[in-house]
Design an enzyme around this catalytic site. Structure first.
Site, PDB file in Angstrom:
ATOM      1  N   SER A  46       0.818  -1.217   0.000  1.00 42.49           N
ATOM      2  CA  SER A  46       0.000   0.000   0.000  1.00 42.49           C
ATOM      3  C   SER A  46       0.847   1.261   0.000  1.00 42.49           C
ATOM      4  O   SER A  46       0.468   2.270  -0.608  1.00 42.49           O
ATOM      5  CB  SER A  46      -0.942  -0.005   1.215  1.00 42.49           C
ATOM      6  OG  SER A  46      -0.199  -0.023   2.421  1.00 42.49           O
ATOM      7  N   ASP A  69       0.886  -0.145   7.998  1.00 42.21           N
ATOM      8  CA  ASP A  69       2.278  -0.574   8.034  1.00 42.21           C
ATOM      9  C   ASP A  69       2.982  -0.235   6.727  1.00 42.21           C
ATOM     10  O   ASP A  69       2.358   0.138   5.731  1.00 42.21           O
ATOM     11  CB  ASP A  69       2.370  -2.078   8.306  1.00 42.21           C
ATOM     12  CG  ASP A  69       1.697  -2.891   7.209  1.00 42.21           C
ATOM     13  OD1 ASP A  69       0.996  -2.294   6.362  1.00 42.21           O
ATOM     14  OD2 ASP A  69       1.860  -4.116   7.195  1.00 42.21           O
ATOM     15  N   ASP A 121       5.420  -1.952   3.996  1.00 41.33           N
ATOM     16  CA  ASP A 121       6.024  -3.171   3.469  1.00 41.33           C
ATOM     17  C   ASP A 121       7.337  -2.791   2.806  1.00 41.33           C
ATOM     18  O   ASP A 121       7.353  -2.010   1.841  1.00 41.33           O
ATOM     19  CB  ASP A 121       5.095  -3.842   2.466  1.00 41.33           C
ATOM     20  CG  ASP A 121       3.796  -4.300   3.102  1.00 41.33           C
ATOM     21  OD1 ASP A 121       3.865  -4.972   4.143  1.00 41.33           O
ATOM     22  OD2 ASP A 121       2.722  -3.972   2.572  1.00 41.33           O
ATOM     23  N   ASP A 146       6.965  -4.275   8.014  1.00 44.89           N
ATOM     24  CA  ASP A 146       7.122  -5.671   7.581  1.00 44.89           C
ATOM     25  C   ASP A 146       8.334  -5.711   6.667  1.00 44.89           C
ATOM     26  O   ASP A 146       8.270  -5.265   5.515  1.00 44.89           O
ATOM     27  CB  ASP A 146       5.883  -6.166   6.840  1.00 44.89           C
ATOM     28  CG  ASP A 146       4.728  -6.450   7.780  1.00 44.89           C
ATOM     29  OD1 ASP A 146       4.915  -6.329   9.003  1.00 44.89           O
ATOM     30  OD2 ASP A 146       3.632  -6.773   7.296  1.00 44.89           O
ATOM     31  N   LYS A 204     -10.559  -1.093  -0.346  1.00 43.19           N
ATOM     32  CA  LYS A 204      -9.879  -1.670   0.818  1.00 43.19           C
ATOM     33  C   LYS A 204     -10.621  -1.326   2.105  1.00 43.19           C
ATOM     34  O   LYS A 204     -10.767  -2.173   2.989  1.00 43.19           O
ATOM     35  CB  LYS A 204      -8.439  -1.168   0.875  1.00 43.19           C
ATOM     36  CG  LYS A 204      -7.522  -1.766  -0.179  1.00 43.19           C
ATOM     37  CD  LYS A 204      -6.108  -1.237  -0.058  1.00 43.19           C
ATOM     38  CE  LYS A 204      -5.472  -1.653   1.248  1.00 43.19           C
ATOM     39  NZ  LYS A 204      -4.059  -1.218   1.329  1.00 43.19           N
ATOM     40  N   TYR A 255     -11.153  -8.712   4.435  1.00 42.39           N
ATOM     41  CA  TYR A 255      -9.803  -8.225   4.148  1.00 42.39           C
ATOM     42  C   TYR A 255      -8.816  -8.964   5.055  1.00 42.39           C
ATOM     43  O   TYR A 255      -8.585  -8.576   6.192  1.00 42.39           O
ATOM     44  CB  TYR A 255      -9.704  -6.709   4.389  1.00 42.39           C
ATOM     45  CG  TYR A 255      -8.386  -6.102   3.950  1.00 42.39           C
ATOM     46  CD1 TYR A 255      -8.238  -5.586   2.674  1.00 42.39           C
ATOM     47  CD2 TYR A 255      -7.292  -6.047   4.806  1.00 42.39           C
ATOM     48  CE1 TYR A 255      -7.041  -5.021   2.257  1.00 42.39           C
ATOM     49  CE2 TYR A 255      -6.091  -5.496   4.403  1.00 42.39           C
ATOM     50  CZ  TYR A 255      -5.971  -4.987   3.134  1.00 42.39           C
ATOM     51  OH  TYR A 255      -4.777  -4.437   2.724  1.00 42.39           O
TER      52      TYR A 255
END
Length: 731
Positions: free
Chosen positions: A103, A114, A116, A169, A230, A239
């Site tokens: 995202s 978060d 990524d 993450d 989303k 989700y």
């Protein structure tokens, strides 16, 4: 007579060729009307008011955090380069590069979401030892890092943590370069040379995000639509990739495909077309943004013609970067069913929005999961402290999808599971705790025989063994799986800490609908400890006063839900005993003499007659044709739980039956709505009567045979004696 001018006149203008995005031509090249533009503005205004956009301060904080992580991993690689004996020049040139995906890379992240990130390092820095051990220790020593959780055995190995409050993450990929260039083009296929499968999956997160942004006709419209959907998926409970639904990359690929099919559409049009297209999509036909590249480097690509395993995928959504994979392999038949119902709900609401019969807020009404089913599977996760619970919960949550698949497999798809991705915490427990829930229902239209049962003991045993494989298990880590009825759901699942009132009045049309949904069949459940009895009024009376008296009955509050399974893993957690868990353990000790907890089977009808209170706006969960926006009376239909048959002159009286004998077969006996089977005949006397018949059979038959044999011997002895005496007298 035709003139020559008519024959030689100017030719009609030739239409310009339609630009093709993706593997097929667009469905429509139409642009937005004035009404579409206004609806798009209203949608963006709603998303802003919902708090889906982060502030400039938070955006700058994220950039600072990424910069600090970049500095940490660069120093980490330099340290390893020096330890491995490389030259000073190599140490100076050594570096790791941080890429973002998900995202954040797509530009649809919101406050608190978060980041990524992918760390790309040189070939001599390994994932198993250097990333999950050395870098893990470096991060653990920093004050900015909290909630550090390595997951090395995941499908895509990841290290999760928070850096100055920002969730991260972090993945790692070691490419075949001694020195990682600072301008590395991660979209180039050369980065995949001489790397293993986990590295390919790690690299593909960034490669897929870049390809998505290249393949959509309008990036800004894509971002607005994706942000909207989303948010919708989270509100509707669909989700979660780990639970068997769709994750961020899956939703991005679906939205990107709609953008390709409607390249000139505004965001409001794209949202409406999204639901219109995917309610009619014929799964398992794949969703693809581009043609699948052929095998170039020896990696396996998604191809059901060659790979038998790919034929089992229910909802293939193919990634656009080589090697092309199915990003939604976690989807099961049950989760696909739930998502299709939600797509239908969204389609109906969007149709009303286009007709000015509803506003955008109606699309984002939360899904009322705990009013949608009669039976639930509750998974309680316990640990000694919060840190242990974090890792233990992550492991169990990653395996919950397997429990769904096992139940579907062992019941041949007749028992459908709806895992809910949200976890709930009981703050009253003295130890760290969280719980997940699954809705259970019989497959719609399934023919059920009287007394037929679901037996999921083998499924839960297999699930327990898979949970036992956790490498980092510690004392205090426990898991309990139990069956609860809707009225027995714990209070901590509700926002205000108390259960909702369901004393709602229903119209005749709603009652008729509820009776048709339940196939005109009532049910009665017998548990190993106590039994909840529902029976029809023999005189056909259904007065309001009698209904109120039944609701005030103390037996109603004393009745307990039938237990499907109770499993305990590991050693006991100090201070973690609760009344619910003690009751489960006590029932387990009664039903079996071994250390494992007992499991009682669950009837088809006990699971099958669910109410359909999926949403306050009228989503009919489990129906083949779920409706969208309904009236307030339809809301009452979805919310009513206990009166679904009572208002049809069929009154259920709740009572408490006598305790069943230990190790008695526990099941559910069906009761016909037309009175063919009296409720009194399906209570404990039936079991006791059958039990007595079996005792008489196994006790009396051998006795009769024994006396028959003795009688035969006696007759033979008398005949032989008579013959001997006759011969003696003749002589």
């Amino acid at each position: 007579m035709v003139s020559s001018e008519g024959l030689c006149g100017s030719q009609p203008p030739i239409a310009a060729p339609v630009t093709q995005y993706g593997v097929t031509k667009p469905i429509s090249m139409a642009g937005p009307t004035a009404a579409d533009i206004q609806r798009s503005r209203d949608l963006e205004k709603f998303l802003v008011q919902a708090g889906l956009y982060e502030s400039k301060e938070e955006a700058s904080k994220r950039e600072e955090v990424l910069g600090q992580i970049q500095e940490i991993v660069t120093n980490w690689v330099k340290q390893l380069t020096r330890l491995r004996g490389y030259t000073d020049q190599m140490v100076e040139d050594a570096k790791a590069v941080i890429f973002t995906f998900g995202s954040y890379r797509l530009g649809v992240h919101g406050p608190g979401s978060d980041i990524d990130a992918l760390c790309v390092g040189p070939s001599y820095v390994s994932r198993e030892e250097d990333f999950f051990f050395v870098l893990h220790n470096i991060l653990a020593e920093r004050e900015e890092v909290t909630e550090l959780q390595p997951v090395p055995d995941a499908h895509v190995p990841v290290m999760r943590f928070k850096f100055n409050g920002i969730p991260i993450d972090l993945l790692y990929a070691s490419i075949s370069h001694l020195v990682v260039p600072h301008d590395l083009d991660i979209s180039d296929i050369s980065v995949l040379y001489n790397v293993d499968e986990p590295t390919v999956r790690s690299l593909n997160g960034c490669r897929v995000a870049d390809q998505i942004l290249k393949l959509v006709p309008n990036v800004e419209h894509f971002r607005t639509t994706l942000r909207c959907l989303k948010f919708w998926a989270k509100r509707r409970g669909v989700y979660s990739n780990v639970t068997g639904f769709l994750g961020g990359v899956n939703w991005a690929l679906l939205v990107a495909r709609i953008c390709q099919l409607y390249p000139n559409a505004a965001p409001s049009m794209l949202v409406s077309r999204f639901f219109r297209v995917f309610t009619q999509w014929r799964w398992p036909n794949p969703v693809m943004l581009c043609a699948i590249e052929e095998d170039r480097l020896g990696f396996s690509v998604w191809d059901p013609r060659r790979n038998p395993r790919d034929r089992t995928h229910h909802m293939p959504i193919i990634t656009p970067a080589y090697p092309c994979m199915n990003s939604s392999y976690n989807v099961s038949t049950s989760t696909l069913r739930v998502m299709m119902e939600q797509f239908q709900y969204g389609n109906n609401v969007c149709e009303n929005i286009e007709l000015n019969k509803a506003k955008w807020s109606a699309l984002f009404e939360p899904y009322l999961f705990f009013q949608s089913y009669t039976n639930y599977l509750q998974v309680d996760i316990l640990a000694a402290d919060a840190d242990d619970l974090l890792s233990w919960k992550g492991w169990v949550e990653s395996r919950l999808r397997q429990l769904t698949l096992m139940i579907e497999r062992d019941t041949y798809g007749k028992l459908q599971c709806h895992p809910y991705p949200q976890d709930y915490v009981d703050a009253s427990k003295p130890c760290a705790h969280c719980a997940f829930f699954m809705g259970l229902q019989r497959k719609h239209g399934e023919i059920v025989q009287e007394g037929q049962q679901f037996d999921i003991r083998g499924s839960v045993d297999e699930f327990r063994h898979s949970i036992n494989m956790y490498m980092f298990w510690k004392p205090g880590m426990e898991i309990y799986v139990s069956h609860v009825r809707r009225k027995q759901l714990p209070a901590y699942i509700y926002p205000d800490g108390c259960k909702r009132s369901r004393n709602l009045q229903l119209t005749p049309q709603q009652l008729s609908y509820k009776m048709s949904r339940n196939n005109g069949v009532a049910y009665q459940a017998l548990s190993g400890e106590k039994c909840l009895k529902r029976k029809k009024d023999p005189d056909g009376e259904n007065s309001e006063q009698s209904r109120l008296d039944k609701r005030r009955s103390p037996d109603r509050n004393q009745s307990v839900s039938p237990e499907i399974v109770s499993r305990k893993l590991g050693s006991a957690c100090t201070g973690c005993s609760t009344s619910d868990l003690d009751e489960m353990n006590r029932l387990a000790e009664v039903s079996t003499s071994s250390n494992s907890s007992g499991i009682s089977s669950c009837s088809h009808e006990d699971i099958g007659n669910e109410s359909t209170a999926g949403s306050s706006e009228g989503s009919n969960v489990g129906d083949d044709n779920p409706s969208s926006s309904q009236s307030d009376s339809s809301d009452d239909l979805k919310s009513s739980v206990e009166d679904e048959h009572a208002d049809q002159n069929k009154v259920f009286q709740d009572g408490l039956l006598k305790d069943l004998e230990p190790k008695t077969v526990v099941g559910v006996v069906l009761k016909s709505m037309n009175g063919d089977v009296d409720s009194k005949s399906v209570q404990n006397p039936v079991i006791r009567f059958v039990f007595e018949i079996l005792i008489d059979f196994f006790f009396c038959v051998p006795c009769a045979m024994f006396f028959f044999i003795l009688l035969s011997f006696g007759v033979s002895f008398v005949v032989a004696l008579y013959n001997r005496l006759s011969l003696a007298s003749t002589a």
